[in-house]
Write an enzyme that holds these catalytic residues in place. Structure first.
Site, PDB file in Angstrom:
ATOM      1  N   LYS A 139      26.204  38.936  57.520  1.00 22.20           N
ATOM      2  CA  LYS A 139      26.607  39.218  58.903  1.00 22.20           C
ATOM      3  C   LYS A 139      26.295  38.019  59.799  1.00 22.20           C
ATOM      4  O   LYS A 139      25.163  37.543  59.845  1.00 22.20           O
ATOM      5  CB  LYS A 139      25.879  40.464  59.410  1.00 22.20           C
ATOM      6  CG  LYS A 139      26.334  40.961  60.774  1.00 22.20           C
ATOM      7  CD  LYS A 139      25.617  42.267  61.113  1.00 22.20           C
ATOM      8  CE  LYS A 139      26.097  42.840  62.436  1.00 22.20           C
ATOM      9  NZ  LYS A 139      25.381  44.104  62.758  1.00 22.20           N
ATOM     10  N   GLU A 152      27.841  49.705  55.566  1.00 23.19           N
ATOM     11  CA  GLU A 152      26.609  49.005  55.936  1.00 23.19           C
ATOM     12  C   GLU A 152      25.412  49.910  55.666  1.00 23.19           C
ATOM     13  O   GLU A 152      25.473  51.120  55.892  1.00 23.19           O
ATOM     14  CB  GLU A 152      26.677  48.647  57.431  1.00 23.19           C
ATOM     15  CG  GLU A 152      25.435  47.990  57.991  1.00 23.19           C
ATOM     16  CD  GLU A 152      25.472  47.901  59.507  1.00 23.19           C
ATOM     17  OE1 GLU A 152      24.893  46.945  60.055  1.00 23.19           O
ATOM     18  OE2 GLU A 152      26.074  48.787  60.148  1.00 23.19           O
ATOM     19  N   CYS A 204      29.857  46.098  61.276  1.00 18.87           N
ATOM     20  CA  CYS A 204      29.435  46.879  62.443  1.00 18.87           C
ATOM     21  C   CYS A 204      29.752  46.212  63.775  1.00 18.87           C
ATOM     22  O   CYS A 204      30.908  46.081  64.165  1.00 18.87           O
ATOM     23  CB  CYS A 204      27.948  47.209  62.322  1.00 18.87           C
ATOM     24  SG  CYS A 204      27.403  48.508  63.463  1.00 18.87           S
TER      25      CYS A 204
END
Length: 553
Positions: free
Chosen positions: A355, A288, A406
């Site tokens: 995401k 990321e 994440c």
């Protein structure tokens, strides 16, 4: 024959109750990686549950709520210390307190749960714990599952239960073991004195039985297989941890340096491959934020990425920040290929993932105007990130893999849906530069290890700065990197297609345990009334083994 009622609970004094709650919170904190031990002391998690359960035995609702709040603070203030690394005390304390309020609710409920009929108090306590964690994973602002008991169990036998019932069943087992420890302690406290009295041995049997049951619950996972053999062949990956110029919120002030670090490490890998010093990877993985410069809006960033891709001769998964749709930006995984570069990746569902759960107050600020009244730190997030609406399954090198970015690794459904959609292994792209040398990175690695067991998939956790690792489907981490170093992890990953029972059942175990907890709470025995109420009901206060606390809280 008259039925013999269960033994009366041993209620702690007010000060003792609060001390037990604080000790329980610290015990829960110690179970997680990095707290007091590099891997965490997983066995202190059930001890933490036991201490809070003991602290709330037979107490009034208000004292139970206070005990739960103190437990939550003692657990979460140190556990979430990483959240204030560069933004100060207010955001850290606000997050810890918001989460601690869920444990205050649990503390208020625990006295009733322990009075469940048919001596099912420990079962009710465990179900109540699952329910509170389930709520915290969903509310408010889409939830914050960080700190679930299950995430402390990556090295414990209980982690294998994740393959049956995800995090809910692991938390249930930990909480059930803890509640049984409390039953054992209460049984020991009721033993006659001196210990050698004739009735001591038979009266010790409940304590021994409760301890044996706690051990059985804890060790049950050791009997479950954790298959890790390849079913669909293997894929050779190289995961590039390029590092950042500095730790902190301004890591991306030198965005080009971060991109150059990852491109340079990839070109060095390519040189090793040409020299015969490293095998040719099938797929290269960047983390990321490896390109916080939008390669679609910056020709120089696009060129740097594509040169690295051409040099290594393999598809590269790039973690990029992409402008749009206006007024948003997106946290996106992009597959760049030697044939096409990054062209067309945003139009091809098999080559990009947006995401789905931007982190509240880090990537998107809900109710910005309201929270600005308390801190101007909300404006560090200048543009909100958009929510992706598609499951993260990408295709490259003839394999399908799930992309998890994440914060999303903490959510059961985000990971599960990618496996259901056909992912043969998982990638967790993350950036830990904003949390310095805190415990956040190792806490996240523990989650990735649990996800490997839960899904029966190999997992690659790749970070800009560490901690990165290759994780086999049995949950074992390999080639674990250090923080703020440049490194390239290389390995052959097993590809698997069999779906675990946990993947197939989805949220059903969690919902069933929550429903069972609600049923046990609703049908629980009534607690003893305080003396004043008994006298008002028309008779003197009864005396017995249960004495109300001298201070009603």
């Amino acid at each position: 024959m008259r039925r013999i009622p269960p033994p009366a609970p041993v209620s702690p004094a007010p000060v003792t109750s609060l001390v037990l709650a604080l000790a329980g919170g610290l015990s829960a904190w110690a179970a997680f990686p990095g707290a007091v031990h590099e891997q965490g002391l997983w066995w202190t998690a059930p001890l933490g549950v036991a201490l809070l359960t003991a602290a709330t035995t037979g107490v009034r609702v208000r004292r139970g709520a206070l005990a739960g709040l103190l437990f939550g603070w003692a657990f979460l203030v140190p556990h979430l210390a990483w959240s204030g690394t560069y933004v100060g005390l207010l955001p850290w304390s606000a997050l810890a307190t918001a989460c601690a309020l869920f444990y205050a609710a649990l503390g208020a409920l625990l006295p009733r749960l322990q009075r469940a009929r048919a001596r099912l108090g420990p079962l009710a306590v465990a179900c109540g714990w699952v329910a509170v964690e389930a709520l915290r994973a969903r509310f408010p602002f889409e939830g914050f599952p960080w700190g679930r008991l299950a995430f402390s169990q990556a090295d414990a036998p209980t982690v294998a239960l994740a393959s049956i019932g995800s995090t809910a069943l692991v938390t249930f087992a930990v909480a059930l073991a803890g509640a049984l420890l409390t039953v054992a302690a209460h049984a020991l406290l009721r033993l006659p004195a001196p210990p050698g009295a004739a009735r001591a041995v038979p009266r010790a049997l409940p304590a021994v039985a409760a301890l044996a049951a706690a051990a059985a619950v804890t060790g049950a996972g050791a009997l479950l297989p954790r298959p890790s053999a390849a079913e669909d062949g293997t894929v050779r990956v190289a995961a590039v941890q390029g590092n950042t110029p500095a730790a902190g919120l301004d890591f991306n002030a030198e965005r080009r340096a971060v991109l150059d670090n990852h491109a340079s490490a990839t070109r060095e890998l390519a040189a090793q491959v040409r020299a015969g010093d490293a095998p040719q990877p099938d797929l290269v993985l960047w983390p990321e934020n490896s390109s916080d410069i939008d390669p679609y809006g910056n020709a120089d960033a696009e060129r740097v990425i594509e040169q690295a891709v051409q040099a290594v001769g393999a598809p590269v998964l790039v973690g990029a920040v992409v402008d749009g749709p206006a007024p948003f930006v997106s946290n996106t995984g992009l597959l760049a290929t030697p044939a096409d570069g990054i062209d067309g990746a945003l139009q091809d569902p098999a080559r990009h993932y947006v995401k789905q759960r931007p982190a509240p107050f880090a990537e998107q600020v809900p109710h910005r105007d309201f929270f600005r009244l308390f801190t101007d730190k909300v404006d560090l997030v200048t543009r909100d990130f958009v929510h992706g609406d598609a499951v993260g399954v990408l295709e490259a090198a003839g394999v399908r893999f799930g992309d998890v970015i994440c914060f999303e690794v903490a959510f059961d459904d985000t990971v599960r849906e990618s496996v259901r959609a056909g992912a043969q292994f998982l990638v967790v792209q993350t950036n830990n530069a904003t949390f310095g040398y805190s415990d956040e990175a190792v806490q996240q690695l523990a989650m990735s290890r649990l996800r490997a067991v839960e899904s029966g998939r190999a997992v690659v956790q790749i970070s800009t700065v560490g901690v990165s690792a290759l994780i086999t489907p049995d949950g074992t981490a390999h080639q674990e990197t250090e923080l703020f170093t440049t490194d390239v992890l290389q390995g052959q990953l097993a590809l698997r297609s069999t779906q675990t029972l946990s993947t197939r059942l989805g949220a059903a175990p969690e919902l069933a345990l929550c429903a069972l907890g609600a049923l046990l709470a609703l049908t629980a025995r009534r607690g003893p009334r305080p003396p004043a109420r008994r006298r008002a009901a028309g008779g003197p206060a009864r005396t017995g083994s249960v004495r109300p606390s001298p201070v009603a809280m």
